[in-house]
Design an enzyme around this catalytic site. Structure first.
Site, mmCIF file in Angstrom:
data_model
loop_
_atom_site.group_PDB
_atom_site.id
_atom_site.type_symbol
_atom_site.label_atom_id
_atom_site.label_comp_id
_atom_site.label_asym_id
_atom_site.label_seq_id
_atom_site.Cartn_x
_atom_site.Cartn_y
_atom_site.Cartn_z
ATOM 1 N N HIS A 1 1.913 46.190 92.160
ATOM 2 C CA HIS A 1 2.273 45.384 90.994
ATOM 3 C C HIS A 1 3.763 45.435 90.678
ATOM 4 O O HIS A 1 4.418 46.451 90.892
ATOM 5 C CB HIS A 1 1.509 45.883 89.764
ATOM 6 C CG HIS A 1 0.036 45.861 89.932
ATOM 7 N ND1 HIS A 1 -0.791 46.735 89.282
ATOM 8 C CD2 HIS A 1 -0.776 45.073 90.683
ATOM 9 C CE1 HIS A 1 -2.052 46.493 89.609
ATOM 10 N NE2 HIS A 1 -2.062 45.484 90.467
ATOM 11 N N LYS B 1 9.485 52.632 86.296
ATOM 12 C CA LYS B 1 8.306 53.429 85.938
ATOM 13 C C LYS B 1 8.516 54.880 86.344
ATOM 14 O O LYS B 1 8.955 55.164 87.461
ATOM 15 C CB LYS B 1 7.056 52.899 86.651
ATOM 16 C CG LYS B 1 6.677 51.499 86.259
ATOM 17 C CD LYS B 1 5.466 51.008 87.030
ATOM 18 C CE LYS B 1 5.114 49.581 86.633
ATOM 19 N NZ LYS B 1 3.977 49.054 87.416
ATOM 20 N N ASP C 1 -5.925 41.954 92.451
ATOM 21 C CA ASP C 1 -5.346 42.594 93.630
ATOM 22 C C ASP C 1 -5.909 42.021 94.932
ATOM 23 O O ASP C 1 -5.213 41.994 95.944
ATOM 24 C CB ASP C 1 -5.534 44.113 93.566
ATOM 25 C CG ASP C 1 -4.666 44.750 92.490
ATOM 26 O OD1 ASP C 1 -3.704 44.101 92.027
ATOM 27 O OD2 ASP C 1 -4.956 45.891 92.097
#
Length: 181
Positions: free
Chosen positions: A62, A71, A168
């Protein structure tokens, strides 16, 4: 806390200093000043996420266009194989991935900078995964790269077929994906 280099110098593994005795352990999981010293990144984390997944669940790869997220990821229960995929077309490492085993036991974290796709597969019976992000989730900007794109050659440690979300399963090949310049 110390930073450990990976094959991509922009992706770092952060190892905490753990203090433990017969009572248990304590470690500093995040310190803004120390994080900046280690990474050179003055991150402004705006959102924390927590997921729990069963064995063989694969989430990713992602990323967000127009509002890319950095992140800082870690596992607090179980174990995952975590992937950062460089999507910066101007990078000499474009399309290359870094994989790291993160677990509650090793207490490692991985810094995934903006401009990277991120994903993981659960290698234990279940895993709880925490991550801080430098921007908010914006659904209309979210994209995904197909986990098994042959051009990537990711060596996922799977026990059979992965458990995937509908999103996904419908992800793009890197060759057709919207990426960063």
């Amino acid at each position: 806390m110390k930073a450990v280099a990976t094959d991509n110098p922009d992706v770092l593994v952060i190892e905490p200093q753990v203090f433990g005795d017969e009572r248990g352990f304590l470690f500093e999981s995040y310190n803004a000043r120390r994080f900046e010293q280690l990474t050179g990144v003055a991150a402004n984390f705006v959102q924390d996420n927590h997921s729990k997944s069963a064995k063989n669940v694969l989430r990713g790869l992602h990323y967000q266009v127009r509002r890319p997220q950095g992140k800082l990821v870690r596992v607090i229960a179980g174990e995952v194989f975590d992937i950062a995929l460089d999507l910066r077309r101007s990078s000499p490492r474009f399309g290359r991935w870094v994989g790291v085993l993160l677990s509650a036991e090793n207490k490692r974290q991985m810094w995934v900078p903006p401009g990277f796709a991120h994903g993981f597969v659960v290698t234990s019976e279940s895993a709880e995964f925490l991550y801080k992000t430098t921007d908010y989730w914006v659904p209309e900007f979210e994209r995904a790269i197909l986990w098994n794109d042959p051009a990537l050659g990711i060596a996922w440690p799977l026990a059979g077929q992965p458990v995937l979300s509908a999103k996904d399963r419908q992800a793009s090949l890197l060759a057709h994906a919207e990426v960063f310049e």
